[in-house]
Scaffold this motif. Sequence first.
Motif, PDB file in Angstrom:
ATOM      1  N   LYS A 130       0.970  -1.088  -0.001  1.00  0.00           N
ATOM      2  CA  LYS A 130      -0.067   0.268  -0.023  1.00  0.00           C
ATOM      3  C   LYS A 130       0.909   1.311  -0.203  1.00  0.00           C
ATOM      4  O   LYS A 130       0.658   2.176  -0.657  1.00  0.00           O
ATOM      5  N   ALA A 131       1.819   1.188   0.860  1.00  0.00           N
ATOM      6  CA  ALA A 131       2.765   2.484   0.712  1.00  0.00           C
ATOM      7  C   ALA A 131       3.415   2.680  -0.546  1.00  0.00           C
ATOM      8  O   ALA A 131       3.902   3.703  -0.909  1.00  0.00           O
ATOM      9  N   LEU A 132       3.806   1.482  -1.245  1.00  0.00           N
ATOM     10  CA  LEU A 132       4.415   1.941  -2.706  1.00  0.00           C
ATOM     11  C   LEU A 132       3.258   2.097  -3.828  1.00  0.00           C
ATOM     12  O   LEU A 132       3.782   2.214  -4.974  1.00  0.00           O
TER      13      LEU A 132
ATOM     14  N   LEU B 110      12.150  11.882 -15.448  1.00  0.00           N
ATOM     15  CA  LEU B 110      12.611  10.321 -15.495  1.00  0.00           C
ATOM     16  C   LEU B 110      13.773   9.941 -14.426  1.00  0.00           C
ATOM     17  O   LEU B 110      13.573   9.031 -13.773  1.00  0.00           O
ATOM     18  N   GLU B 111      14.633  11.165 -14.040  1.00  0.00           N
ATOM     19  CA  GLU B 111      15.565  10.973 -12.915  1.00  0.00           C
ATOM     20  C   GLU B 111      15.090  10.919 -11.514  1.00  0.00           C
ATOM     21  O   GLU B 111      15.438   9.984 -10.883  1.00  0.00           O
ATOM     22  N   ARG B 112      13.841  11.655 -11.534  1.00  0.00           N
ATOM     23  CA  ARG B 112      12.961  11.543 -10.219  1.00  0.00           C
ATOM     24  C   ARG B 112      12.448  10.134  -9.948  1.00  0.00           C
ATOM     25  O   ARG B 112      12.438   9.649  -8.654  1.00  0.00           O
TER      26      ARG B 112
ATOM     27  N   LEU C  54      12.160   4.534  -7.528  1.00  0.00           N
ATOM     28  CA  LEU C  54      12.118   3.232  -7.847  1.00  0.00           C
ATOM     29  C   LEU C  54      13.398   2.565  -7.162  1.00  0.00           C
ATOM     30  O   LEU C  54      13.173   1.317  -6.895  1.00  0.00           O
ATOM     31  N   ARG C  55      14.599   2.963  -7.377  1.00  0.00           N
ATOM     32  CA  ARG C  55      15.833   2.514  -6.710  1.00  0.00           C
ATOM     33  C   ARG C  55      15.527   2.422  -5.279  1.00  0.00           C
ATOM     34  O   ARG C  55      16.113   1.722  -4.494  1.00  0.00           O
ATOM     35  N   ASP C  56      15.313   3.577  -4.851  1.00  0.00           N
ATOM     36  CA  ASP C  56      15.177   3.952  -3.154  1.00  0.00           C
ATOM     37  C   ASP C  56      14.285   3.108  -2.677  1.00  0.00           C
ATOM     38  O   ASP C  56      14.375   2.680  -1.540  1.00  0.00           O
TER      39      ASP C  56
END
Length: 124
Positions: free
Chosen positions: A59-61, A87-89, A94-96
Amino acid sequence: MIAAAFGYLTPVEGALFQEAIDVAVVLNALRALGPPVSFAMTSPRLSNEDLQRLEAEHKALADLVDDIGMTADRLKRLPLEEAMDELERLDRGLRDRLLPHEKKDEQVYAQLLQKKRRRTSWPE
């Protein structure tokens, strides 16, 4: 039904045959809705606490997952520089956030598979 079409079955026989098929289909659908057949072996399960934790994480994602589609829609209308910033944001998010969660999910699935292999003596 092909036999009935060529006259090998009377209309009553065809109707009864169709009813038998319908009953078989309904029973199959009910079987598919039921719990899996386990042959006296239970599948490894997550604890309620783990399930609730995973649900809360999912849910948080949800905002990040929704952001993927919204960003894709916005990219068409943005100048190149702003599109690259977007895209960088998104990539940072996505990575974090998403990637670490997915790695934890993979560990959970691996643990469940390992438990199942131990119970059933499956080869690694």
